[in-house]
Scaffold this active site. Structure first.
Site, PDB file in Angstrom:
ATOM      1  N   GLY A  23       0.930  -1.324  -0.106  1.00  0.00           N
ATOM      2  CA  GLY A  23      -0.037  -0.239  -0.005  1.00  0.00           C
ATOM      3  C   GLY A  23       0.779   1.263   0.026  1.00  0.00           C
ATOM      4  N   THR A  25       1.489   3.267  -2.310  1.00  0.00           N
ATOM      5  CA  THR A  25       0.950   4.314  -3.267  1.00  0.00           C
ATOM      6  C   THR A  25      -0.150   4.951  -2.595  1.00  0.00           C
ATOM      7  OG1 THR A  25      -0.404   2.872  -4.330  1.00  0.00           O
ATOM      8  CG2 THR A  25       1.609   3.172  -5.265  1.00  0.00           C
ATOM      9  N   THR A 150      -7.920  -0.539  12.578  1.00  0.00           N
ATOM     10  CA  THR A 150      -8.817   0.537  12.474  1.00  0.00           C
ATOM     11  C   THR A 150      -9.765   0.518  13.317  1.00  0.00           C
ATOM     12  OG1 THR A 150     -10.698   1.551  11.083  1.00  0.00           O
ATOM     13  CG2 THR A 150     -10.315  -0.864  10.741  1.00  0.00           C
ATOM     14  N   GLU A 152     -12.697   1.567  12.929  1.00  0.00           N
ATOM     15  CA  GLU A 152     -13.906   0.949  12.342  1.00  0.00           C
ATOM     16  C   GLU A 152     -14.370  -0.500  13.150  1.00  0.00           C
ATOM     17  OE1 GLU A 152     -16.378   1.657   9.725  1.00  0.00           O
ATOM     18  OE2 GLU A 152     -15.751   3.593  10.359  1.00  0.00           O
ATOM     19  N   TYR A 174     -16.059  -3.838   5.140  1.00  0.00           N
ATOM     20  CA  TYR A 174     -14.664  -3.413   5.457  1.00  0.00           C
ATOM     21  C   TYR A 174     -13.993  -3.680   6.838  1.00  0.00           C
ATOM     22  CZ  TYR A 174     -10.789  -0.110   6.598  1.00  0.00           C
ATOM     23  OH  TYR A 174      -9.887   0.651   7.041  1.00  0.00           O
ATOM     24  N   LYS A 178     -11.506  -6.461   8.445  1.00  0.00           N
ATOM     25  CA  LYS A 178     -10.202  -5.873   9.031  1.00  0.00           C
ATOM     26  C   LYS A 178     -10.288  -6.650  10.507  1.00  0.00           C
ATOM     27  CE  LYS A 178      -7.894  -2.658   6.895  1.00  0.00           C
ATOM     28  NZ  LYS A 178      -6.716  -2.547   7.128  1.00  0.00           N
ATOM     29  N   ARG A 209      -4.833  12.831   1.281  1.00  0.00           N
ATOM     30  CA  ARG A 209      -6.367  11.950   1.610  1.00  0.00           C
ATOM     31  C   ARG A 209      -6.557  11.520   0.282  1.00  0.00           C
ATOM     32  NH1 ARG A 209      -8.316   7.807   4.604  1.00  0.00           N
ATOM     33  NH2 ARG A 209      -9.489   8.517   6.124  1.00  0.00           N
TER      34      ARG A 209
HETATM   35  P1  NAP Z   1      -5.458   4.520   0.977  1.00  0.00           P
HETATM   36  O1  NAP Z   1      -4.826   5.699   0.545  1.00  0.00           O
HETATM   37  O2  NAP Z   1      -6.841   3.860   0.522  1.00  0.00           O
HETATM   38  O3  NAP Z   1      -4.388   3.605   0.332  1.00  0.00           O
HETATM   39  C1  NAP Z   1      -4.640   2.121   0.349  1.00  0.00           C
HETATM   40  C2  NAP Z   1      -3.266   1.481  -0.357  1.00  0.00           C
HETATM   41  O4  NAP Z   1      -3.589  -0.047  -0.546  1.00  0.00           O
HETATM   42  C3  NAP Z   1      -3.134   2.004  -1.609  1.00  0.00           C
HETATM   43  O5  NAP Z   1      -1.868   1.948  -1.854  1.00  0.00           O
HETATM   44  C4  NAP Z   1      -3.619   1.001  -2.825  1.00  0.00           C
HETATM   45  O6  NAP Z   1      -3.271   1.014  -3.916  1.00  0.00           O
HETATM   46  C5  NAP Z   1      -3.294  -0.337  -2.050  1.00  0.00           C
HETATM   47  N1  NAP Z   1      -3.952  -1.435  -2.210  1.00  0.00           N
HETATM   48  C6  NAP Z   1      -5.694  -1.414  -2.299  1.00  0.00           C
HETATM   49  N2  NAP Z   1      -5.873  -2.964  -2.425  1.00  0.00           N
HETATM   50  C7  NAP Z   1      -4.743  -3.505  -2.918  1.00  0.00           C
HETATM   51  C8  NAP Z   1      -4.507  -4.843  -3.527  1.00  0.00           C
HETATM   52  N3  NAP Z   1      -5.535  -5.739  -3.822  1.00  0.00           N
HETATM   53  N4  NAP Z   1      -3.109  -5.160  -3.581  1.00  0.00           N
HETATM   54  C9  NAP Z   1      -2.233  -4.379  -3.323  1.00  0.00           C
HETATM   55  N5  NAP Z   1      -2.408  -3.095  -2.868  1.00  0.00           N
HETATM   56  C10 NAP Z   1      -3.640  -2.648  -2.636  1.00  0.00           C
HETATM   57  O7  NAP Z   1      -5.629   3.919   2.613  1.00  0.00           O
HETATM   58  P2  NAP Z   1      -4.705   4.935   3.714  1.00  0.00           P
HETATM   59  O8  NAP Z   1      -5.650   5.828   4.292  1.00  0.00           O
HETATM   60  O9  NAP Z   1      -3.330   4.948   3.370  1.00  0.00           O
HETATM   61  O10 NAP Z   1      -4.795   3.672   4.744  1.00  0.00           O
HETATM   62  C11 NAP Z   1      -3.647   2.651   4.931  1.00  0.00           C
HETATM   63  C12 NAP Z   1      -3.966   1.535   5.762  1.00  0.00           C
HETATM   64  O11 NAP Z   1      -4.652   1.958   6.953  1.00  0.00           O
HETATM   65  C13 NAP Z   1      -5.155   0.775   5.164  1.00  0.00           C
HETATM   66  O12 NAP Z   1      -5.343  -0.576   5.272  1.00  0.00           O
HETATM   67  C14 NAP Z   1      -6.636   1.383   5.862  1.00  0.00           C
HETATM   68  O13 NAP Z   1      -7.625   0.402   5.854  1.00  0.00           O
HETATM   69  C15 NAP Z   1      -6.068   1.511   7.337  1.00  0.00           C
HETATM   70  N6  NAP Z   1      -6.435   2.537   7.960  1.00  0.00           N
HETATM   71  C16 NAP Z   1      -6.744   3.928   7.657  1.00  0.00           C
HETATM   72  C17 NAP Z   1      -7.088   4.945   8.304  1.00  0.00           C
HETATM   73  C18 NAP Z   1      -7.239   6.142   7.762  1.00  0.00           C
HETATM   74  O14 NAP Z   1      -8.170   7.050   8.574  1.00  0.00           O
HETATM   75  N7  NAP Z   1      -6.619   6.699   6.840  1.00  0.00           N
HETATM   76  C19 NAP Z   1      -7.603   4.445   9.905  1.00  0.00           C
HETATM   77  C20 NAP Z   1      -7.336   3.354   9.979  1.00  0.00           C
HETATM   78  C21 NAP Z   1      -6.831   2.165   9.288  1.00  0.00           C
HETATM   79  P3  NAP Z   1      -3.563   1.982  -5.092  1.00  0.00           P
HETATM   80  O15 NAP Z   1      -2.956   3.163  -5.022  1.00  0.00           O
HETATM   81  O16 NAP Z   1      -3.310   1.255  -6.463  1.00  0.00           O
HETATM   82  O17 NAP Z   1      -5.206   2.059  -5.053  1.00  0.00           O
HETATM   83  O1  G4F Z   2     -14.287   9.882   5.561  1.00  0.00           O
HETATM   84  P1  G4F Z   2     -14.986   8.695   5.633  1.00  0.00           P
HETATM   85  O2  G4F Z   2     -15.506   7.985   4.337  1.00  0.00           O
HETATM   86  O3  G4F Z   2     -14.191   7.714   6.714  1.00  0.00           O
HETATM   87  P2  G4F Z   2     -14.690   6.429   7.414  1.00  0.00           P
HETATM   88  O4  G4F Z   2     -15.899   5.634   6.917  1.00  0.00           O
HETATM   89  O5  G4F Z   2     -14.690   6.720   8.838  1.00  0.00           O
HETATM   90  O6  G4F Z   2     -13.547   5.301   7.145  1.00  0.00           O
HETATM   91  C1  G4F Z   2     -12.031   5.888   7.453  1.00  0.00           C
HETATM   92  O7  G4F Z   2     -11.379   5.929   8.495  1.00  0.00           O
HETATM   93  C2  G4F Z   2     -11.425   4.670   9.302  1.00  0.00           C
HETATM   94  C3  G4F Z   2     -10.791   4.539  10.418  1.00  0.00           C
HETATM   95  O8  G4F Z   2     -12.086   4.959  11.452  1.00  0.00           O
HETATM   96  C4  G4F Z   2     -10.669   3.792   8.186  1.00  0.00           C
HETATM   97  F1  G4F Z   2     -10.342   2.377   8.702  1.00  0.00           F
HETATM   98  C5  G4F Z   2     -10.946   3.485   6.773  1.00  0.00           C
HETATM   99  O9  G4F Z   2     -10.249   2.893   6.050  1.00  0.00           O
HETATM  100  C6  G4F Z   2     -11.347   5.093   6.079  1.00  0.00           C
HETATM  101  O10 G4F Z   2      -9.739   5.673   6.434  1.00  0.00           O
HETATM  102  O11 G4F Z   2     -16.546   8.839   6.389  1.00  0.00           O
HETATM  103  C7  G4F Z   2     -16.404   9.562   7.677  1.00  0.00           C
HETATM  104  C8  G4F Z   2     -17.889   9.896   8.066  1.00  0.00           C
HETATM  105  C9  G4F Z   2     -18.920   8.748   7.923  1.00  0.00           C
HETATM  106  O12 G4F Z   2     -19.624   8.688   8.900  1.00  0.00           O
HETATM  107  C10 G4F Z   2     -19.639   9.040   6.672  1.00  0.00           C
HETATM  108  O13 G4F Z   2     -21.083   8.669   6.628  1.00  0.00           O
HETATM  109  O14 G4F Z   2     -18.352  10.806   7.258  1.00  0.00           O
HETATM  110  C11 G4F Z   2     -19.670  10.571   6.680  1.00  0.00           C
HETATM  111  N1  G4F Z   2     -19.932  11.201   5.737  1.00  0.00           N
HETATM  112  C12 G4F Z   2     -20.984  12.099   5.329  1.00  0.00           C
HETATM  113  N2  G4F Z   2     -20.779  12.558   4.037  1.00  0.00           N
HETATM  114  C13 G4F Z   2     -19.316  10.955   4.415  1.00  0.00           C
HETATM  115  C14 G4F Z   2     -20.078  11.751   3.403  1.00  0.00           C
HETATM  116  N3  G4F Z   2     -18.217  10.241   3.958  1.00  0.00           N
HETATM  117  C15 G4F Z   2     -18.040  10.143   2.764  1.00  0.00           C
HETATM  118  N4  G4F Z   2     -17.055   9.486   2.324  1.00  0.00           N
HETATM  119  N5  G4F Z   2     -18.481  10.949   1.873  1.00  0.00           N
HETATM  120  C16 G4F Z   2     -19.764  11.711   1.992  1.00  0.00           C
HETATM  121  O15 G4F Z   2     -20.297  12.520   1.318  1.00  0.00           O
END
Ligand code: NAP
Ligand code: G4F
Length: 399
Positions: A23, A25, A150, A152, A174, A178, A209
């Site tokens: 991941g 990228t 996460t 979540e 999701y 996880k 993001r």
């Molecule tokens: P992201 O921006 O969506 O990045 C996900 C990465 O995984 C990208 O590089 C994507 O590649 C790669 N990927 C997706 N499917 C794949 C597959 N089948 N094989 C190989 N690579 C794959 O997510 P992030 O925000 O950086 O989050 C990183 C990790 O932390 C994720 O596992 C997410 O679930 C977890 N997480 C995120 C948050 C948050 O708030 N950001 C919080 C808790 C946990 P492409 O660029 O090609 O799509």
């Molecule tokens: O930004 P979101 O899509 O993030 P969400 O669902 O919290 O998930 C992110 O955080 C998780 C950690 O808790 C990660 F594990 C996961 O990979 C991801 O990075 O939505 C945040 C909140 C939700 O309650 C959603 O219903 O915002 C609300 N929301 C309201 N309007 C929206 C929108 N979400 C999105 N994406 N788009 C909307 O228009």
């Protein structure tokens, strides 16, 4: 970017620690790669083959393979996929990593309702593939593993705030995938003595993001609306509350988790929670626009209440758009299509363990995060405005 990884220059450099990031990228992968390179690591990353280049977030870290000497580049990319165990096993065998950061995942909660089987495979079984490869290759004593868990997992939260001991109640495909990844990581640690840890990270955001997560959707739209490039922002649940931190603070913590004496699981959060509606207000305040919200549920609207012209002109220079004409306009509306079949209403993390046992503390407050994102998106959208002024078509994305 090269088609084939040129890793020959990395092979003989044995004094440096070697990290493999799945991941790479993505948002976190790109910040983590930058962080580890600065620490002197050799960094290997797994990227997917896509029909368009998908390395924008790490291009600044990568060098033309023709210019590489043993001392100038420490980053190599490999094609791979979390659904392909042979590929993952081969890469791990070649790289012999000291640390694996398993960040790859289909990470969009709403999309996971549409692709549940794929998410189970990539996010759930994908984690098993990494753990099993390390075991099969006899690397259990050498390789430490970080699993991107996460908040979540807490889903329909059983207590507030949520800590390492709060029971899980996942609310999406999701989160369920996880949950498997979380427990298989714990199981491999307990069964085979592997140094495998879960970082239970609450939402973290940044200027890079993904554009369809709510914070980035808001900061992009606020920038476009302020420049006159977009009329309205459509959102889903404005009442949802999240514990939002800055991704830069969180990738530092991923590394810290793998440097501890014992393998454990950690909650990483800010300890503050904010409603989506308030994030919207903060983003517009950055450009001097004060919003008021009227109505309830699907009929709720965000209306421009006033404009601080001094602030507007301070952050937006040379705009020909007359923002004052917009006072009284509705610029935020609710669209049911963004509601989820099952929602996570409130997340609020308790980072006490990480703060006391690891000495972690965040550098960014929410306001600084919003400012960082707005500053970056305004710059990006100003570029779009130049293109538009130059007669080019600019695209709007409404996901
Ligand atoms: P992201 O921006 O969506 O990045 C996900 C990465 O995984 C990208 O590089 C994507 O590649 C790669 N990927 C997706 N499917 C794949 C597959 N089948 N094989 C190989 N690579 C794959 O997510 P992030 O925000 O950086 O989050 C990183 C990790 O932390 C994720 O596992 C997410 O679930 C977890 N997480 C995120 C948050 C948050 O708030 N950001 C919080 C808790 C946990 P492409 O660029 O090609 O799509
Ligand atoms: O930004 P979101 O899509 O993030 P969400 O669902 O919290 O998930 C992110 O955080 C998780 C950690 O808790 C990660 F594990 C996961 O990979 C991801 O990075 O939505 C945040 C909140 C939700 O309650 C959603 O219903 O915002 C609300 N929301 C309201 N309007 C929206 C929108 N979400 C999105 N994406 N788009 C909307 O228009």
């Amino acid at each position: 970017m090269t088609d084939k990884p040129n890793t020959s220059h990395l092979a003989h450099n044995t004094s440096k620690r070697v990290a493999l990031i799945t991941g790479i990228t993505g948002q976190d992968g790109s910040y983590l790669a930058e962080f580890l390179l600065k620490k002197g690591y050799i960094v290997h990353g797994i990227k997917r083959r896509a029909s368009l280049l998908n390395t924008d977030r790490i291009d600044h870290l990568y060098q033309d393979p023709h210019d590489i000497t043993p001392n100038t580049s420490h980053l190599a990319l490999h094609y791979g996929d979390m659904t392909d165990s042979m590929n993952l096993t081969r890469i791990i065998q070649e790289v012999q990593p000291d640390e694996i950061y398993n960040l790859a995942a289909m990470s969009h909660v709403a999309v996971s309702f549409e692709t549940p089987e794929y998410v189970a495979n990539a996010d759930g079984t994908g984690t098993l593939r990494i753990l099993e490869a390390v075991k099969l290759l006899g690397l259990t004593k050498k390789t430490r593993i970080y699993q991107a868990s996460t908040s979540e997992l807490f889903g329909k939260a059983q207590e507030t705030p949520q800590s390492e001991t709060t029971p899980f109640y996942p609310r999406s495909p999701y989160a369920v995938a996880k949950m498997y990844a979380y427990w298989i990581t714990v199981n491999y640690r307990e069964a085979y003595g592997m140094f495998a840890c879960n970082g239970i990270l609450f939402n973290h955001e940044s200027p890079v993001r993904g554009e369809t997560f709510v914070t980035r959707k808001i900061t992009r739209a606020a920038s476009k609306i302020a420049l006159g490039l977009q009329d309205k922002l459509y959102l889903g649940n404005l009442d949802a509350k999240r514990d939002w931190g800055h991704a830069k603070d969180y990738v530092r913590m991923m590394w810290m988790i793998l440097q501890t004496e014992n393998a454990e699981d950690w909650v990483i959060a800010t300890g503050e929670t904010t409603a989506v509606r308030d994030f919207v207000k903060m983003a517009f305040e950055y450009v001097g626009i004060t919003l008021r919200f009227e109505g309830k549920s699907v009929n709720e609207k965000g209306i421009i209440d006033s404009i601080d012209e001094k602030r507007y002109n301070q952050v937006i220079q040379n705009s020909t758009f007359n923002i004052q004409n917009c006072i009284g306009s509705t610029i935020v509306e609710v669209d049911e299509r963004y509601f989820r079949p099952t929602e996570v209403d409130l997340l609020l993390g308790d980072p006490t363990k990480a703060e006391t046992k690891l000495g972690w503390s965040r550098e960014y407050k929410l306001e600084e995060l919003v400012n960082d994102m707005m500053k970056s998106d305004l710059k990006l959208m100003t570029k779009e405005q130049y293109l538009k002024d130059g007669g080019y078509t600019i695209m709007n994305y409404f996901e």
